[in-house]
Design a protein around this motif. Structure first.
Motif, mmCIF file in Angstrom:
data_model
loop_
_atom_site.group_PDB
_atom_site.id
_atom_site.type_symbol
_atom_site.label_atom_id
_atom_site.label_comp_id
_atom_site.label_asym_id
_atom_site.label_seq_id
_atom_site.Cartn_x
_atom_site.Cartn_y
_atom_site.Cartn_z
ATOM 1 N N ALA A 222 0.836 -1.208 0.000
ATOM 2 C CA ALA A 222 0.000 0.000 0.000
ATOM 3 C C ALA A 222 0.866 1.250 0.000
ATOM 4 C CB ALA A 222 -0.929 -0.015 1.211
ATOM 5 N N ALA A 223 1.976 1.222 0.743
ATOM 6 C CA ALA A 223 2.867 2.388 0.783
ATOM 7 C C ALA A 223 3.497 2.645 -0.570
ATOM 8 C CB ALA A 223 3.948 2.170 1.842
ATOM 9 N N TRP A 224 3.770 1.587 -1.318
ATOM 10 C CA TRP A 224 4.354 1.773 -2.643
ATOM 11 C C TRP A 224 3.370 2.402 -3.622
ATOM 12 C CZ3 TRP A 224 8.898 1.837 -5.007
ATOM 13 C CH2 TRP A 224 10.010 1.342 -4.319
ATOM 14 N N LEU A 225 2.084 2.338 -3.317
ATOM 15 C CA LEU A 225 1.092 2.979 -4.180
ATOM 16 C C LEU A 225 1.013 4.486 -3.955
ATOM 17 C CD1 LEU A 225 -1.845 0.406 -3.960
ATOM 18 C CD2 LEU A 225 -0.423 0.881 -5.965
ATOM 19 N N ALA A 226 1.594 4.953 -2.848
ATOM 20 C CA ALA A 226 1.462 6.374 -2.498
ATOM 21 C C ALA A 226 1.949 7.319 -3.594
ATOM 22 C CB ALA A 226 2.191 6.646 -1.182
ATOM 23 N N PRO A 227 3.070 7.036 -4.296
ATOM 24 C CA PRO A 227 3.512 7.985 -5.331
ATOM 25 C C PRO A 227 2.511 8.202 -6.461
ATOM 26 C CG PRO A 227 5.299 6.487 -4.747
ATOM 27 C CD PRO A 227 4.069 5.959 -4.083
ATOM 28 N N LEU A 228 1.542 7.283 -6.585
ATOM 29 C CA LEU A 228 0.569 7.432 -7.669
ATOM 30 C C LEU A 228 -0.617 8.296 -7.282
ATOM 31 C CD1 LEU A 228 0.470 3.805 -9.137
ATOM 32 C CD2 LEU A 228 1.916 5.740 -9.789
ATOM 33 N N ALA A 229 -0.711 8.679 -6.010
ATOM 34 C CA ALA A 229 -1.861 9.471 -5.569
ATOM 35 C C ALA A 229 -1.894 10.829 -6.267
ATOM 36 C CB ALA A 229 -1.833 9.645 -4.052
ATOM 37 N N ALA A 230 -0.722 11.479 -6.355
ATOM 38 C CA ALA A 230 -0.685 12.822 -6.950
ATOM 39 C C ALA A 230 -1.053 12.789 -8.433
ATOM 40 C CB ALA A 230 0.695 13.440 -6.745
ATOM 41 N N PRO A 231 -0.443 11.924 -9.267
ATOM 42 C CA PRO A 231 -0.862 11.914 -10.675
ATOM 43 C C PRO A 231 -2.308 11.485 -10.864
ATOM 44 C CG PRO A 231 0.683 10.127 -10.229
ATOM 45 C CD PRO A 231 0.704 11.018 -9.039
ATOM 46 N N LEU A 232 -2.809 10.595 -9.982
ATOM 47 C CA LEU A 232 -4.211 10.195 -10.099
ATOM 48 C C LEU A 232 -5.134 11.381 -9.846
ATOM 49 C CD1 LEU A 232 -6.330 7.997 -10.496
ATOM 50 C CD2 LEU A 232 -6.159 7.487 -8.040
ATOM 51 N N ALA A 233 -4.796 12.198 -8.851
ATOM 52 C CA ALA A 233 -5.606 13.388 -8.574
ATOM 53 C C ALA A 233 -5.573 14.349 -9.754
ATOM 54 C CB ALA A 233 -5.099 14.077 -7.305
ATOM 55 N N TRP A 234 -4.404 14.500 -10.354
ATOM 56 C CA TRP A 234 -4.260 15.398 -11.509
ATOM 57 C C TRP A 234 -5.079 14.905 -12.693
ATOM 58 C CZ3 TRP A 234 -0.181 14.453 -15.567
ATOM 59 C CH2 TRP A 234 -0.182 15.455 -16.542
ATOM 60 N N LEU A 235 -4.979 13.613 -13.005
ATOM 61 C CA LEU A 235 -5.713 13.061 -14.137
ATOM 62 C C LEU A 235 -7.216 13.170 -13.917
ATOM 63 C CD1 LEU A 235 -3.571 9.852 -14.804
ATOM 64 C CD2 LEU A 235 -3.489 12.012 -16.034
ATOM 65 N N THR A 236 -7.649 12.909 -12.681
ATOM 66 C CA THR A 236 -9.084 12.992 -12.374
ATOM 67 C C THR A 236 -9.588 14.417 -12.535
ATOM 68 O OG1 THR A 236 -8.859 11.136 -10.828
ATOM 69 C CG2 THR A 236 -10.831 12.519 -10.634
#
Length: 696
Positions: A222-236
């Motif tokens: 789950a911690a390794w998924l953290a770097p994807l939070a920012a680009p996911l927010a941007w794409l959304t």
């Protein structure tokens, strides 16, 4: 103790000498670019108008209006890099306004250029030794287009420095558990630096998450998924507020949004363009790389060294990233747009330092004293040779940079200042969105859709679609001025008086990036709006109940219109997908946009009263030939069919007349005809308008 201290000091000096030498070399290259600019133009400028797009977003961030392009403009998905304008915004807020931010952008780009070069050294040294690391860094310095793009005010140096740092952090990260915070931040930042980097970060994270799940380390996964939070927010945010996941440039330049796209075209385009790119980089003498064929050999040798290191150190993922990352970036560009050589390689430039990492590893140490001495001498010779061979290209690129800066100062910067000083209340439509908006600082509309949402699709469909968009703009949304190369947009009916000309000065570098010789400020004229909205012939006793305006994307969508426009080919211009025709009739000027229906089929839905017959009128004719369109000289038999394929009516479309006038052909559909109809012909024809009339 004194001896020990002196020895330690000497060791630090020896260890730091490569860093100092490489940093000074990078700064000298940047300084030479700035000096070359100031010899030819003042003030200092940037060679690409897109660089000023980032300055405009930075200005809006500094004002506390993030992700907008002008005050009150709303969300704009035009920033290809999310973080680059954020990095510049604090300088604007602290007082670097107007032209000062140009210097800030250049200086920050220089610092990141230095960091990218030093990052390559730091990454290669533990893998292949310091001599190989020096070669890798010198290779980066020797790639003149990388210096050009890195110093251009774009996000190239920023993305490159982040990607190199991310790989180094990945190399040093523990092999189990969550990512160190520095690595997580670096991956998140890299993913927001360029869309192609996002794909690379997703791949790295996915592999690490799968590895943690395989070992049942759920928290670490789950911690390794953290770097994807920012680009996911941007794409959304892009999808919700602008209608597309990726930035507007993805719509403006991507294969997938272009007319005539199909998957066979995409497959062929990717294969053909990949071959051209690999040949252009690693074989052709005009490659941006110094000694491209030797570079290709060095890369292959270095790849073997990296594989050996990865196996010994159990760093399989890091080795795979070092070897694969540049090709992920290169192929992502090919797969998305194909513009690998566009504007001095700006889209693929972040891959250059990554290629240099592996090429530098080719000079990893060889065992044996005599061999080692020969290896050292060979390394020195290769490094010096690379540096000497790079000088002519660096000089040429500095001149091209200066040429671009002079041209932006002459055209878009001058127009921006004019608007700010003399037309502060103007609402301006343009096709170069950067410096005009940055210096003009007023409401703007980007006809090409880079910073104005929902507009790129219209621009992609060519001059007819652009004309129809303007022709149907509500009065409240009309602009007051255009800042155009008049020959570009194909809409002279909307041009009034020309207020400013910006003819280019004579060039001094081979090739230049300006789109045309004279960008102008023109007043907007709306006197000829709507000239083609009614049939040109008399239909007494019948009234228009519906109207399909071909090439008007809004009208086409409202009528669920589809047509066989033909398959796309590599390099097709937008002018292939629509056209504009003008004629002067007894009652005045008539202008209409249309399309060539190459496959002989249209399908659309009409809003009619099913209890009455329909007179369906097609406006066709026009000129026999238009640039990038098929020539039509013969009559064409047309059938109007329902969804089941039953014929409802038929007629013959005459060939375009010699005087290039419009022709209107009527079809009588019986009462009760279905709302959805389609055409069938055996040859191409032109369609400008469909009118549905019913008895009054």
């Amino acid at each position: 103790m004194a001896v020990t201290t002196a020895t330690a000091r000497r060791a630090r000096l020896v260890a730091g000498a490569p860093y100092a030498g490489l940093a000074l070399a990078a700064i000298a290259i940047a300084w030479s670019f700035a000096v070359t600019v100031l010899r030819h133009t003042a003030p200092m400028g940037l060679p690409l108008d897109d660089s000023y797009i980032y300055l405009t977003y930075a200005k809006q961030f500094g004002r506390g209006q993030p992700f907008t392009y002008f005050p009150g403009g709303g969300y704009s998905a035009g920033s290809t890099s999310v973080l680059w304008p954020m990095l510049l915004a604090p300088f604007w807020a602290l007082g670097a306004r107007g032209h000062a931010l140009v210097w800030v952008s250049f200086v920050v780009s220089t610092a990141l250029y230095v960091l990218a070069v030093l990052g390559v050294y730091r990454l290669v040294a533990p893998i292949a030794g310091r001599r190989a690391a020096v070669l890798g860094a010198v290779i980066v310095l020797a790639i003149a287009p990388f210096a050009w793009t890195a110093l251009s005010g774009m996000e190239v140096a920023f993305a490159s420095a982040l990607l190199v740092a991310a790989i180094r952090q990945l190399r040093d990260a523990p092999r189990a558990g969550p990512p160190p915070w520095r690595l997580a931040v670096c991956l998140a930042a890299a993913s927001l630096s360029r869309p192609e980097a996002t794909l690379l970060v997703i791949a790295i994270v996915a592999i690490r998450v799968l590895g943690r799940l395989r070992h049942r380390e759920l928290v670490a996964a789950a911690a390794w998924l953290a770097p994807l939070a920012a680009p996911l927010a941007w794409l959304t945010a892009n999808k919700l507020l602008a209608g597309n996941w990726f930035p507007n440039t993805g719509v403006a330049k991507s294969h997938f949004y272009l007319p005539g796209f199909d998957w066979t075209y995409w497959r062929d385009a990717v294969l053909v363009l990949t071959g051209r790119m690999l040949r252009g980089l690693f074989w052709d003498p005009t490659s941006p790389l110094v000694w491209p064929r030797a570079f290709a050999v060095a890369w292959l040798v270095g790849a073997a060294r990296v594989i050996g290191w990865a196996r010994r150190e159990r760093q399989v993922l890091v080795g795979a990233v070092i070897l694969g990352a540049p090709f992920v970036l290169l192929l992502a560009v090919i797969a998305s747009s194909g513009l690998w050589s566009f504007q001095n390689f700006r889209y693929i430039a972040p891959a250059f330092p990554l290629l240099a990492i592996t090429a530098g590893c080719a000079l990893a140490p060889i065992r044996g004293d005599r061999v080692a001495r020969g290896h050292a001498l060979a390394t020195i010779a290769i490094v010096v040779g690379f540096a000497i061979a790079a000088v002519p290209s660096l000089i040429g690129n500095a001149r091209l940079y200066a040429q671009g800066a002079m041209d932006t100062n002459t055209q878009v910067v001058a127009i921006g200042h004019y608007l700010h000083d003399k037309l502060p209340d103007a609402r301006v439509m343009f096709h170069d969105a950067g410096a005009i908006a940055y210096y003009g600082d007023g409401p703007v509309f980007d006809m090409l859709g880079l910073v104005t949402n929902h507009q790129a699709g219209i621009a992609n469909h060519g001059p007819g679609a652009r004309f129809e968009f303007l022709d149907n703009l509500p009065p409240a949304q009309r602009v007051t001025h255009f800042a155009y190369y008049p020959s570009w947009m194909g809409t002279p009916e909307f041009f009034g008086a020309d207020l400013l000309h910006t003819p280019l000065r004579p060039g001094f570098a081979p090739g230049r990036l300006a789109g045309d010789g004279d960008m102008q400020i023109l007043t907007a004229s709306w006197d000829h709006v709507g000239t083609g909205r009614r049939p040109l012939s008399d239909h007494a006793g019948w009234t228009i109940v519906d109207r399909l305006n071909v090439a008007d994307l809004a009208s086409e969508a409202a009528h669920r219109w589809t047509a066989a426009l033909g398959r796309r080919a590599i390099g097709d211009p937008t002018a292939r997908w629509s056209l504009v025709h003008r004629e002067v009739r007894t009652r005045g000027l008539v202008v209409d946009g249309g399309r060539t229906i190459r496959g002989g089929t249209e399908r659309f839905t009409l809003a009619v009263d099913a209890g009455k017959p329909v007179r369906l009128v097609l406006r066709t004719g026009g000129a026999r030939a238009y640039p990038y369109h098929e020539t039509i000289t013969q009559p064409v038999a047309m059938r109007i069919l329902d969804d089941a394929g039953h014929e409802l009516a038929h007629a013959t479309l005459p060939p375009p007349p010699a005087d290039a006038s419009f022709v209107e052909v009527a079809f009588l559909l019986p009462a009760g005809a279905p709302a959805t109809v389609h055409t069938e012909t055996a040859a191409p024809y032109r369609a400008f308008h469909w009118f549905a009339l019913q008895p009054e």
